[in-house]
Enzyme design. Structure first.
Site, PDB file in Angstrom:
ATOM      1  N   VAL A  79       0.766  -1.336  -0.092  1.00 29.27           N
ATOM      2  CA  VAL A  79       0.105  -0.020  -0.087  1.00 29.27           C
ATOM      3  C   VAL A  79       0.911   1.247  -0.164  1.00 29.27           C
ATOM      4  O   VAL A  79       1.687   1.460   0.698  1.00 29.27           O
ATOM      5  CB  VAL A  79      -0.912   0.090   1.196  1.00 29.27           C
ATOM      6  CG1 VAL A  79      -1.709   1.348   1.296  1.00 29.27           C
ATOM      7  CG2 VAL A  79      -1.771  -1.170   1.304  1.00 29.27           C
ATOM      8  N   SER A 124       4.359   4.305   3.079  1.00 28.76           N
ATOM      9  CA  SER A 124       3.863   2.753   2.346  1.00 28.76           C
ATOM     10  C   SER A 124       4.022   1.692   3.438  1.00 28.76           C
ATOM     11  O   SER A 124       4.593   2.015   4.681  1.00 28.76           O
ATOM     12  CB  SER A 124       4.619   2.594   1.128  1.00 28.76           C
ATOM     13  OG  SER A 124       5.993   2.440   1.574  1.00 28.76           O
ATOM     14  N   LYS A 125       3.603   0.531   3.297  1.00 22.94           N
ATOM     15  CA  LYS A 125       3.545  -0.596   3.889  1.00 22.94           C
ATOM     16  C   LYS A 125       3.338  -1.691   3.119  1.00 22.94           C
ATOM     17  O   LYS A 125       2.678  -1.624   2.121  1.00 22.94           O
ATOM     18  CB  LYS A 125       2.859  -0.442   4.929  1.00 22.94           C
ATOM     19  CG  LYS A 125       3.291  -1.503   6.207  1.00 22.94           C
ATOM     20  CD  LYS A 125       4.541  -0.690   7.098  1.00 22.94           C
ATOM     21  CE  LYS A 125       5.007  -1.472   8.154  1.00 22.94           C
ATOM     22  NZ  LYS A 125       5.767  -0.548   9.155  1.00 22.94           N
ATOM     23  N   GLY A 126       3.908  -2.706   3.495  1.00 27.44           N
ATOM     24  CA  GLY A 126       3.834  -4.019   2.677  1.00 27.44           C
ATOM     25  C   GLY A 126       3.748  -5.450   3.433  1.00 27.44           C
ATOM     26  O   GLY A 126       4.250  -5.325   4.582  1.00 27.44           O
ATOM     27  N   ASP A 165      10.729  -5.094   8.569  1.00 29.36           N
ATOM     28  CA  ASP A 165       9.546  -5.097   9.342  1.00 29.36           C
ATOM     29  C   ASP A 165       9.390  -6.486  10.175  1.00 29.36           C
ATOM     30  O   ASP A 165      10.389  -7.312  10.265  1.00 29.36           O
ATOM     31  CB  ASP A 165       8.322  -4.708   8.663  1.00 29.36           C
ATOM     32  CG  ASP A 165       7.123  -4.262   9.654  1.00 29.36           C
ATOM     33  OD1 ASP A 165       7.333  -3.094  10.094  1.00 29.36           O
ATOM     34  OD2 ASP A 165       6.393  -4.830  10.136  1.00 29.36           O
TER      35      ASP A 165
END
Ligand code: NAD
Length: 435
Positions: A79, A124-126, A165
């Site tokens: 995202v 963002s992040k995934g 992460d």
């Protein structure tokens, strides 16, 4: 207040929004703080709507050849929440609990975090839904490379820059960097941060989040007229953030009276020897069995009568259930989302000074930014330069948030959101909305 602001939940990205509306939902936790700040800023409805939506949500199927010769298919998510201030920046997690809601919330969080310390990144992040503990190194490498290939159109030093992460590390970043570089036909170190130092990582990155926590804690103590020397500190979580914060605060003269990890907590009124406890964890993997302290529970640790409480493990540990029992004078949120939105009011009422997560743990992304700058410049800094520049940014950011909190008579969390949202909104106004 505009009519849009009266109906904030109508614009939540997911259709199953009712599921969000309880205390521990990360998207709701973030958005309720966002709405409060947006209201105080009197944000115009158009920009409010833009900032309440993710720019791009990618869901991709990832076929992976497993070691037994079968092909399995995993779901990957990336995202990009907002890129108005610069390339999106955010970690990738491998976990069975990854959902689009959570990734979206975390991507928004990254947007505000980068803006509060004023680094030129968006958020963002995934994640990939998988159980990495049950996968071999070969399977994880193939998963990482195929996931990277699936999102390669948005990745890049100028567009979206991942980092480690939950359950991803330097190794995974090296695979992403290699896969991306193979596609580009040349080595692109700046496509990820949190890489091994040997291949373009930054000195000081490993300690950066804990270092940032220690800097803002010292600022908070000074602001409240409390002495750093002898200040008592309790820390939940003794991993990267918790142990480094403990070590650095002890070096400043604080007394670390309690620490904990997933196996429970330790208490020593006279102060724990942090280096000794770290050596124990290095040898035994957890704090369990450490002899020079009394055992306490994680719940007990949170309600100790200390000057500083530093949650550095999990989300949602300070809630409406235990908020009234918190006795710390300062809470420094090393973890992401340790306090629920509903607990904010309880802490305010008790006069507890909270350094919010988007500010307190921003040291990590700040040194990730330094890593990206060093990679792009091809010129690497000494550890002292990294630490000095981190200090300057954390101290400056803390003071900017504090000033805003005083000016608007709000708590530090609301001020931090106001500062970051206003910075993102300003760029949208200057650029104009392409609508
Ligand atoms: P880590 O995996 O190194 O350490 C986590 C620690 O929490 C471990 O000691 C673990 O035993 C403990 N823990 C796990 N479950 C627990 C429980 N139920 N009760 C008490 N302790 C428990 O992780 P980390 O990198 O130190 O990250 C900690 C928090 O800080 C996370 O919320 C993370 O998102 C946040 N954070 C980390 C960074 C970073 O640079 N590492 C940056 C920003 C935010």
């Amino acid at each position: 207040m505009t009519p849009d602001l009266l109906l904030p939940t109508n614009t939540i990205v997911r259709p199953d929004k009712d599921r969000f509306l309880h205390e521990e939902n990360p998207f709701e936790a973030m958005m309720s703080r966002f709405d409060r700040a947006a209201e105080l800023l009197d944000l115009e409805p158009g920009i409010y709507k833009v900032l309440r939506h993710a720019e791009k949500q990618i869901i991709t199927s990832i076929p992976v050849m497993m070691d037994n010769g079968d092909v399995d298919v995993f779901t990957g998510i990336r995202v990009l929440y907002n890129t108005s201030r610069g390339p999106a920046k955010g970690g990738i997690r491998f976990d069975l609990n990854v959902t689009l809601d959570e990734v979206t919330a975390l991507a928004a969080w990254m947007t505000w975090k980068c803006a509060v310390v004023n680094i030129p990144f968006g958020g963002s992040k995934g994640g990939v839904i998988c159980d990495p503990l049950k996968m071999s190194a070969g399977e994880l490498e193939r998963l990482t490379r195929r996931y990277t290939a699936s999102i390669i159109a948005t990745l890049g030093p100028d567009s979206d820059v991942p980092a480690p992460d939950v359950n991803t590390n330097e190794r995974v970043m090296a695979w992403i960097m290699d896969t991306y570089s193979m596609r580009m036909g040349h080595t692109v170190t700046a496509v990820v941060t949190g890489k091994p130092v040997e291949m373009g990582g930054s000195l000081g990155r490993r300690e950066a989040t804990g270092r940032g926590c220690s800097i803002v804690t010292k600022e908070a103590l000074a602001h409240l007229g409390m002495d750093v020397k002898g200040a008592t500190v309790a820390i939940q979580g003794f991993g990267n953030v918790g142990s480094i914060s403990a070590q650095l605060l002890q070096r400043e003269g604080c007394r670390i009276v309690a620490v904990s990890d997933r196996t429970g907590g330790l208490y020593n009124k006279g102060g724990l020897d942090v280096d000794d406890a770290i050596a124990w964890v290095t040898a035994h993997r957890t704090l369990e069995g450490y002899p020079k302290a009394t055992k306490i529970t994680n719940d007990d640790l949170l309600t100790l009568d200390v000057d500083v409480l530093l949650p550095a493990a999990l989300e949602n540990v300070i809630t409406t259930k235990n908020g009234a029992n918190i006795r710390a004078r300062i809470i420094c949120e090393g973890a992401n989302g340790p306090t629920t939105a509903a607990a904010d009011a309880i802490l305010d009422e008790k006069g507890i000074f909270v350094i919010p997560d988007i500010l307190a743990n921003a040291g990590g992304v700040t040194v990730s930014y330094f890593e990206w700058v060093q990679d792009r410049g091809g010129y690497f800094w000494t550890e002292k330069t990294v630490n000095d520049r981190l200090h300057e940014i954390m101290q400056h950011s803390f003071r900017a948030v504090l000033q805003l909190a005083r000016q608007h008579k709000v708590n530090m969390r609301t001020a931090a959101y106001m500062l970051s949202i206003s910075r993102v909104a300003t760029v949208h106004r200057l650029r104009g909305i392409y609508a």
